[in-house]
Design a protein around this motif. Sequence first.
Motif, PDB file in Angstrom:
ATOM      1  N   PRO A   1       1.798   1.826  13.028  1.00  9.47           N
ATOM      2  CA  PRO A   1       2.969   1.933  13.906  1.00  9.47           C
ATOM      3  C   PRO A   1       3.509   0.337  13.778  1.00  9.47           C
ATOM      4  O   PRO A   1       2.988  -0.646  13.614  1.00  9.47           O
ATOM      5  CB  PRO A   1       2.192   2.142  15.515  1.00  9.47           C
ATOM      6  N   GLY A   2       5.151   0.494  13.816  1.00  8.70           N
ATOM      7  CA  GLY A   2       5.758  -0.681  14.065  1.00  8.70           C
ATOM      8  C   GLY A   2       6.200  -1.249  12.516  1.00  8.70           C
ATOM      9  O   GLY A   2       7.102  -1.990  12.537  1.00  8.70           O
ATOM     10  N   ILE A   3       5.479  -0.783  11.643  1.00 13.91           N
ATOM     11  CA  ILE A   3       5.940  -1.350  10.243  1.00 13.91           C
ATOM     12  C   ILE A   3       7.421  -0.673   9.769  1.00 13.91           C
ATOM     13  O   ILE A   3       7.364   0.614   9.990  1.00 13.91           O
ATOM     14  CB  ILE A   3       4.904  -1.075   9.028  1.00 13.91           C
ATOM     15  N   THR A   4       8.158  -1.475   9.497  1.00 14.88           N
ATOM     16  CA  THR A   4       9.445  -0.918   8.863  1.00 14.88           C
ATOM     17  C   THR A   4       9.303  -0.200   7.385  1.00 14.88           C
ATOM     18  O   THR A   4       8.233  -0.595   6.648  1.00 14.88           O
ATOM     19  CB  THR A   4      10.549  -1.799   8.793  1.00 14.88           C
ATOM     20  N   GLU A   5      10.177   0.658   6.968  1.00 15.43           N
ATOM     21  CA  GLU A   5      10.033   1.291   5.825  1.00 15.43           C
ATOM     22  C   GLU A   5      10.003  -0.036   4.683  1.00 15.43           C
ATOM     23  O   GLU A   5       9.584   0.179   3.708  1.00 15.43           O
ATOM     24  CB  GLU A   5      11.277   2.362   5.178  1.00 15.43           C
ATOM     25  N   LYS A   6      11.134  -0.943   4.677  1.00  9.13           N
ATOM     26  CA  LYS A   6      11.064  -1.931   3.915  1.00  9.13           C
ATOM     27  C   LYS A   6      10.069  -2.893   3.895  1.00  9.13           C
ATOM     28  O   LYS A   6       9.477  -3.236   2.710  1.00  9.13           O
ATOM     29  CB  LYS A   6      12.320  -3.037   4.315  1.00  9.13           C
ATOM     30  N   MET A   7       9.481  -3.127   4.853  1.00 14.22           N
ATOM     31  CA  MET A   7       7.925  -4.034   4.731  1.00 14.22           C
ATOM     32  C   MET A   7       6.998  -3.335   4.039  1.00 14.22           C
ATOM     33  O   MET A   7       6.172  -3.661   3.507  1.00 14.22           O
ATOM     34  CB  MET A   7       7.753  -4.317   6.132  1.00 14.22           C
ATOM     35  N   LEU A   8       6.927  -1.829   4.286  1.00 15.20           N
ATOM     36  CA  LEU A   8       5.776  -1.231   3.722  1.00 15.20           C
ATOM     37  C   LEU A   8       6.256  -0.859   2.322  1.00 15.20           C
ATOM     38  O   LEU A   8       5.002  -1.326   1.383  1.00 15.20           O
ATOM     39  CB  LEU A   8       5.999   0.349   4.276  1.00 15.20           C
ATOM     40  N   ILE A   9       7.088  -0.854   1.819  1.00 17.63           N
ATOM     41  CA  ILE A   9       7.594  -0.842   0.614  1.00 17.63           C
ATOM     42  C   ILE A   9       7.448  -2.031  -0.146  1.00 17.63           C
ATOM     43  O   ILE A   9       6.830  -2.157  -1.243  1.00 17.63           O
ATOM     44  CB  ILE A   9       8.953  -0.256   0.210  1.00 17.63           C
ATOM     45  N   GLN A  10       7.725  -3.030   0.591  1.00 17.81           N
ATOM     46  CA  GLN A  10       7.607  -4.361  -0.166  1.00 17.81           C
ATOM     47  C   GLN A  10       6.052  -4.836  -0.312  1.00 17.81           C
ATOM     48  O   GLN A  10       5.518  -5.223  -1.401  1.00 17.81           O
ATOM     49  CB  GLN A  10       8.366  -5.599   0.867  1.00 17.81           C
TER      50      GLN A  10
END
Length: 122
Positions: A57-66
């Motif tokens: 929870p709380g992770i953005t798509e950008k951060m997860l992909i990165q």
Amino acid sequence: MTAIKESSTQQQNKQIVQGACPVTYTLEKIGGRWKPLIIYQLMDGAKRYGQLKKLIPGITEKMLIQHLRELEADGMLVRDVKPVVPPHVEYSLSETGNTLTPVLHAMAQWGLEQRPEPSITA
């Protein structure tokens, strides 16, 4: 955001410290807010992107992909693209990533022992 030149003093100092200190090297590879959580979620088996997104929870798509890309580039996880339509991608820990299991368990135990008890307010 501007890129940092590889020949900059900051980059040279970073490389010197990482080479001299194994803890700094380790934290560079798995440190931060999200990487330990991603690794932790993959410790019990392969997951798809959507599953990871729901489990963290709380992770953005950008951060997860990165972070998935960085962990793959560092050899910590494996990205497995299944040859089906629509595309099916699974992420799992590599052999190197699996060696982090006892490390993360030890860190979790330390955190449980050291963190302050949550205060209950009325």
